[in-house]
Design a protein around this motif. Structure first.
Motif, PDB file in Angstrom:
ATOM      1  N   ALA A 243      10.147   9.043  19.571  1.00 40.04           N
ATOM      2  CA  ALA A 243      10.914   8.107  20.595  1.00 40.04           C
ATOM      3  C   ALA A 243      10.718   6.733  20.190  1.00 40.04           C
ATOM      4  O   ALA A 243      11.706   5.963  20.099  1.00 40.04           O
ATOM      5  N   ALA A 244       9.812   6.073  19.480  1.00 40.49           N
ATOM      6  CA  ALA A 244       9.543   5.019  19.073  1.00 40.49           C
ATOM      7  C   ALA A 244      10.514   4.782  17.730  1.00 40.49           C
ATOM      8  O   ALA A 244      10.911   3.526  17.556  1.00 40.49           O
ATOM      9  N   PHE A 245      10.421   5.611  16.876  1.00 43.43           N
ATOM     10  CA  PHE A 245      11.206   5.345  15.709  1.00 43.43           C
ATOM     11  C   PHE A 245      12.777   5.496  16.084  1.00 43.43           C
ATOM     12  O   PHE A 245      13.608   4.819  15.463  1.00 43.43           O
TER      13      PHE A 245
ATOM     14  N   ILE B  49       1.374   7.555   7.608  1.00 45.63           N
ATOM     15  CA  ILE B  49       1.115   6.181   6.636  1.00 45.63           C
ATOM     16  C   ILE B  49       0.413   6.581   5.384  1.00 45.63           C
ATOM     17  O   ILE B  49       0.953   6.029   4.278  1.00 45.63           O
ATOM     18  N   ALA B  50      -0.348   7.699   5.324  1.00 48.67           N
ATOM     19  CA  ALA B  50      -1.160   8.102   4.321  1.00 48.67           C
ATOM     20  C   ALA B  50      -0.003   8.768   3.131  1.00 48.67           C
ATOM     21  O   ALA B  50       0.044   8.778   2.166  1.00 48.67           O
TER      22      ALA B  50
ATOM     23  N   ALA C 254       5.954  -1.869   0.130  1.00 43.34           N
ATOM     24  CA  ALA C 254       4.724  -1.861   0.817  1.00 43.34           C
ATOM     25  C   ALA C 254       4.962  -2.952   1.909  1.00 43.34           C
ATOM     26  O   ALA C 254       4.565  -2.605   3.117  1.00 43.34           O
ATOM     27  N   LEU C 255       5.507  -4.080   1.624  1.00 45.76           N
ATOM     28  CA  LEU C 255       5.411  -5.156   2.422  1.00 45.76           C
ATOM     29  C   LEU C 255       6.479  -4.909   3.598  1.00 45.76           C
ATOM     30  O   LEU C 255       6.009  -4.927   4.974  1.00 45.76           O
TER      31      LEU C 255
ATOM     32  N   MET D  74       7.682  -2.687   9.180  1.00 41.69           N
ATOM     33  CA  MET D  74       8.446  -1.815  10.192  1.00 41.69           C
ATOM     34  C   MET D  74       7.397  -0.821  10.930  1.00 41.69           C
ATOM     35  O   MET D  74       7.524  -0.845  12.090  1.00 41.69           O
ATOM     36  N   PHE D  75       6.189  -0.158  10.193  1.00 44.73           N
ATOM     37  CA  PHE D  75       5.419   0.634  10.803  1.00 44.73           C
ATOM     38  C   PHE D  75       4.639   0.008  11.972  1.00 44.73           C
ATOM     39  O   PHE D  75       4.679   0.253  13.106  1.00 44.73           O
TER      40      PHE D  75
END
Length: 285
Positions: free
Chosen positions: A19-21, A215-216, A239-240, A245-246
């Motif tokens: 739902a968050a994405f 994330i991994a 990565a930045l 975004m994450f």
């Protein structure tokens, strides 16, 4: 307000992420700018001697509430605006005072955790951060870094630092929203949040594991891709923005963890992931 604590299935931890994405995809620019505005404001505040860092740490509960308010607005067809970050302070005097007290308690607890961790590792964590941030380390600095990473005091310092930070997150997870939408006081909101996290520990565990795993996997995939291309040094360019975004999606997900657990009776609570709660359940005032 009609808030009722529910115990949800463990699989809801994944539903919160989905739902968050999906919500972030509706207004990516607005929800990202919300965090950018916070970062720039934090940089300015950090320039204040002595109190800057404490004020920034104390603002994190307000940041989480601001994102929850913005997420609710996006679900209702609106946009995320910087004003959402301080909207919680525009309520009645009692709720504003409770939010400020929550922020003060959070800042104080964070300072205590940092002092304890520094006492355990003797400043090794800060030194490791400094060495890792050095683009071209000398052989002696590499040797120092290897020695620090093998030091038991650094390990125990990390256990204290992140272990206590995780414990601190439990009472504060839902507390700002419970004050803003539920009208609860400081102690009641901290207790209610702790009880909610404990009763829904299955869903929270799935939620945390899903975040860590995602994330991994992303880090491994990016590293492997740039490694195959022979441009591993450019991985930071991905990565930045990915980290930004994450981070934004994480703060968006807080709204769903709240409304799914504290939704109204019956369908109102169970449908919280698919539509904003009705005005009689959660009010913006």
């Amino acid at each position: 307000m009609a808030l009722r604590l529910h115990t949800v299935a463990a699989r809801q931890g994944l539903a919160w992420l989905r739902a968050a994405f999906a919500t972030y995809a509706k207004r990516p620019l607005g929800l990202t700018m919300l965090f950018v505005v916070f970062l720039f404001s934090a940089i300015l505040v950090l320039a204040l001697p002595y109190v800057g860092q404490i004020v920034v740490m104390g603002s994190l509960p307000l940041l989480s509430l601001g994102y929850m308010i913005a997420t609710r607005a996006v679900l209702g067809g609106g946009t995320a605006q910087p004003g959402h970050l301080v909207e919680g302070l525009r309520g009645d005097t009692r709720r504003r005072a409770a939010l400020l007290q929550l922020s003060a308690v959070y800042a104080l607890a964070t300072v205590v955790i940092l002092l304890l961790a520094d006492a355990v590792d003797g400043g090794r964590f800060e030194r490791v951060q400094l060495l890792l941030a050095t683009p071209e380390r000398t052989p002696s600095e590499n040797a120092e870094l290897d020695a620090l990473l093998a030091d038991d005091r650094l390990t125990w310092g990390l256990v204290v630092r992140f272990g206590l930070a995780a414990l601190l997150a439990i009472p504060f997870w839902h507390a700002p929203a419970l004050v803003h939408w539920g009208g609860q006081g400081v102690l009641q909101s901290l207790f209610s949040s702790t009880l909610a996290v404990w009763r829904n520990r299955g869903a929270m565990t799935v939620y945390v594991v899903a975040w860590v795993g995602m994330i991994a996997l992303f880090s491994v995939a990016v590293g492997a891709l740039f490694g195959l291309l022979g441009t591993r040094q450019l991985a930071g360019l991905v990565a930045l923005p990915a980290g930004l975004m994450f981070t934004c999606v994480f703060y968006v997900s807080l709204y769903f963890t709240f409304v799914d657990v504290f939704g109204g009776d019956g369908a109102d609570g169970r449908d919280a992931l698919h539509r904003p709660p009705p005005p009689g359940t959660l009010s913006d005032s």
